[in-house]
Write a protein that holds these residues in place. Structure first.
Motif, short mmCIF file in Angstrom:
data_model
loop_
_atom_site.label_atom_id
_atom_site.label_comp_id
_atom_site.label_asym_id
_atom_site.label_seq_id
_atom_site.Cartn_x
_atom_site.Cartn_y
_atom_site.Cartn_z
N LEU A 141 38.66 32.72 55.44
CA LEU A 141 38.64 33.79 54.45
C LEU A 141 39.70 34.83 54.75
O LEU A 141 40.46 35.25 53.86
N LEU A 142 39.80 35.23 56.01
CA LEU A 142 40.78 36.24 56.39
C LEU A 142 42.20 35.74 56.16
O LEU A 142 43.06 36.46 55.64
N ASN A 143 42.46 34.46 56.52
CA ASN A 143 43.80 33.92 56.32
C ASN A 143 44.15 33.82 54.85
O ASN A 143 45.29 34.04 54.45
N ARG A 144 43.16 33.47 54.02
CA ARG A 144 43.43 33.39 52.59
C ARG A 144 43.70 34.78 52.02
O ARG A 144 44.57 34.95 51.18
N LEU A 145 42.93 35.77 52.46
CA LEU A 145 43.14 37.13 51.95
C LEU A 145 44.51 37.66 52.35
O LEU A 145 45.10 38.45 51.62
N ASP A 146 45.02 37.22 53.51
CA ASP A 146 46.35 37.66 53.93
C ASP A 146 47.43 37.19 52.95
O ASP A 146 48.51 37.77 52.88
N GLY A 147 47.12 36.14 52.19
CA GLY A 147 48.11 35.61 51.27
C GLY A 147 48.19 36.34 49.95
O GLY A 147 49.07 36.06 49.14
N TYR A 148 47.26 37.27 49.72
CA TYR A 148 47.26 38.01 48.45
C TYR A 148 47.97 39.35 48.62
O TYR A 148 47.75 40.07 49.60
N GLU A 149 48.81 39.68 47.65
CA GLU A 149 49.49 40.97 47.68
C GLU A 149 48.62 42.00 46.97
O GLU A 149 48.01 41.71 45.94
N PRO A 150 48.56 43.22 47.51
CA PRO A 150 47.77 44.26 46.83
C PRO A 150 48.34 44.57 45.45
O PRO A 150 49.56 44.56 45.25
N LEU A 151 47.46 44.83 44.50
CA LEU A 151 47.90 45.14 43.14
C LEU A 151 48.48 46.55 43.07
O LEU A 151 48.02 47.47 43.73
N SER A 152 49.48 46.71 42.24
CA SER A 152 50.01 48.05 41.98
C SER A 152 49.07 48.79 41.05
O SER A 152 48.18 48.19 40.43
N ASP A 153 49.24 50.10 40.94
CA ASP A 153 48.40 50.90 40.05
C ASP A 153 48.51 50.38 38.61
O ASP A 153 47.52 50.30 37.88
N GLU A 154 49.72 49.98 38.20
CA GLU A 154 49.91 49.49 36.84
C GLU A 154 49.15 48.18 36.65
O GLU A 154 48.50 47.97 35.62
N ASP A 155 49.22 47.30 37.66
CA ASP A 155 48.50 46.02 37.56
C ASP A 155 47.01 46.25 37.49
O ASP A 155 46.30 45.60 36.72
N MET A 156 46.52 47.21 38.29
CA MET A 156 45.08 47.48 38.31
C MET A 156 44.62 48.03 36.95
O MET A 156 43.56 47.67 36.46
N GLU A 157 45.47 48.90 36.33
CA GLU A 157 45.11 49.43 35.01
C GLU A 157 45.06 48.31 33.98
O GLU A 157 44.17 48.25 33.14
N ASP A 158 46.04 47.38 34.05
CA ASP A 158 46.05 46.25 33.12
C ASP A 158 44.82 45.39 33.30
O ASP A 158 44.19 44.94 32.33
N ASP A 159 44.45 45.14 34.59
CA ASP A 159 43.28 44.31 34.87
C ASP A 159 42.01 44.96 34.37
O ASP A 159 41.12 44.30 33.81
#
Length: 428
Positions: free
Chosen positions: A147-165
């Protein structure tokens, strides 16, 4: 000023949880864990005298009384005379402990938490010969690390991406028949086990902040007869690895005339053994300027068939792929790189460089500061290698006693009895 009554309440709450865990009373544990919000994560409380977590307490309760300890190596307190009543009682206790351990893990208990004896719950189970519980802890470690290794592969969302989501979620929720429940992890991710493929940290030991690729590559190295150290006295490579390297070279190059690539020269131990197998071409990637200078001093650039690539493999391998270089054997042994780097190596690069009948291997030092960490990362690596399209076979090699080897080295990177030599090839 702290409220003494509140402190007493917290201490009593901790002891109640630990007692219920040691008694394998899951119903009581469930009630206590739900009602002790003041303790933060009550599944990970600690006994101040032993450092035991509830997991430790549940496992330690399976330790047989002194009069039940056997001399013939039987696990779980089975007496030498085979007394059935005692055996049944012990098996019942162990099975209750297994269920309690699984419950605690589901409640977020940390699988590799250390007590004051520097033991994880799995280390304790191993010492007591509790095979079922040990395997349960290994599986918990595998889940957490994956789980930890998989989470390392995800990039944090930008504020704009979070608003779109958020806007998409709101639009999707209108008129939708959904619960909106958040997915929950089975357990809290534990700290990563490794800094590099060949160098490990303790299960919950904080990684040395100086052991990074950039610091290592700018570090002044010390070459000694039996070891290579960085400026912080970390062992980059040591002579005790020679038997492992000799067997690795023979596994990779069983006949003369093959083409081999080694990523990471270090002391040159493996490359020396690879030369003994008479390869037709021998490529070496090395990034540290001190090692490159030492290679030139020893004449590696002048050896027939040897090609030295100066720089990081991340920069060099794509160029080799573009040039059409192919190899019958590939070995990976770098220092101060993460498991994510290693996974990128065999998932993204090996497939473009290895012949269909070729083999590849690596120095398998992940989690080698304690047995459970080593067992966990063997399974993690197996899963990731399988997903990348390779099979892996393991050969166990007994490691000699290394007590004197660590004199002058900042921290031992190997503390277990057997090395597992990996040999990887494409799936049939």
């Amino acid at each position: 000023m702290a409220d003494p009554i509140s402190e007493i309440d917290v201490d009593l709450g901790v002891q109640e949880i630990l007692l219920a865990a040691s008694q394998h009373d899951i119903s009581k544990l469930r009630r206590l864990l739900r009602s002790n919000d003041a303790l933060g994560n009550p599944a990970n409380v600690k006994d101040p005298e032993t450092g035991y977590s509830p997991l430790h307490a549940a496992i330690a309760a399976c330790e047989p009384d002194e009069d039940g300890v056997v001399q013939n190596g039987e696990p779980n307190g089975v007496q030498a005379n085979g007394e059935q009543q005692h055996t049944s009682e012990q098996e019942s206790t162990v099975q209750s402990a297994v269920q309690t351990v699984k419950f605690l893990l589901q409640e977020g208990a940390i699988w590799n938490d250390l007590d004051l004896n520097d033991e994880t719950p799995g280390c304790l189970a191993k010492r007591l010969g509790l095979t079922d519980i040990y395997e349960t802890m290994v599986d918990a470690g595998v889940r957490a690390e994956l789980l930890l290794n998989r989470l390392d592969g995800y990039e944090p969302l930008s504020d704009e991406d979070m608003e779109d989501d958020e806007e998409q979620e709101q639009n999707a929720a209108v008129g939708a028949d959904a619960t909106g429940a958040e997915p929950t992890a089975e357990e809290e991710p534990a700290p990563q086990l490794v800094d590099t493929v060949g160098t490990t940290t303790g299960a919950t030991e904080e990684a040395n902040p100086n052991v990074t690729s950039s610091r290592y590559l700018s570090s002044d190295l010390t070459f000694q007869q039996d070891r290579l150290l960085d400026q912080d006295q970390n062992g980059v490579m040591m002579a005790w690895e020679s038997d492992i390297m000799a067997k690795s070279a023979k596994q990779l190059l069983p006949i003369p005339g093959l083409r081999v690539l080694n990523v990471g020269h270090g002391m040159g131990i493996l490359d020396g053994f690879l030369q003994e197998q008479s390869p037709s071409s021998h490529h070496i990637i090395e990034a540290h300027p001190d090692i490159i200078a030492e290679m030139k001093r020893k004449g590696w650039h002048e050896k027939p068939g040897v090609h030295i690539h100066e720089g990081k493999w991340q920069d060099i391998l794509p160029n080799l792929v573009t040039e059409g270089e192919m190899f019958d054997a590939i070995y990976y042994d770098t220092f101060a790189e993460s498991y994510a780097d290693f996974r990128e190596f065999f998932t993204e690069q090996v497939i473009g460089l290895l012949e269909q009948e070729g083999k590849w291997s690596f120095f398998n030092g992940m989690g080698a500061d304690r047995q459970i960490s080593y067992d966990v990362y063997q399974k993690v690596v197996e899963i990731d290698i399988f997903e990348a399209g390779f099979d892996v076979e393991w050969e166990e090699i007994t490691v000699p006693r290394l007590e004197g080897e660590w004199n002058g080295v900042r921290r031992p990177y190997w503390r277990i009895d057997k090395y597992r030599l990996p040999l990887c090839k494409y799936m049939d």
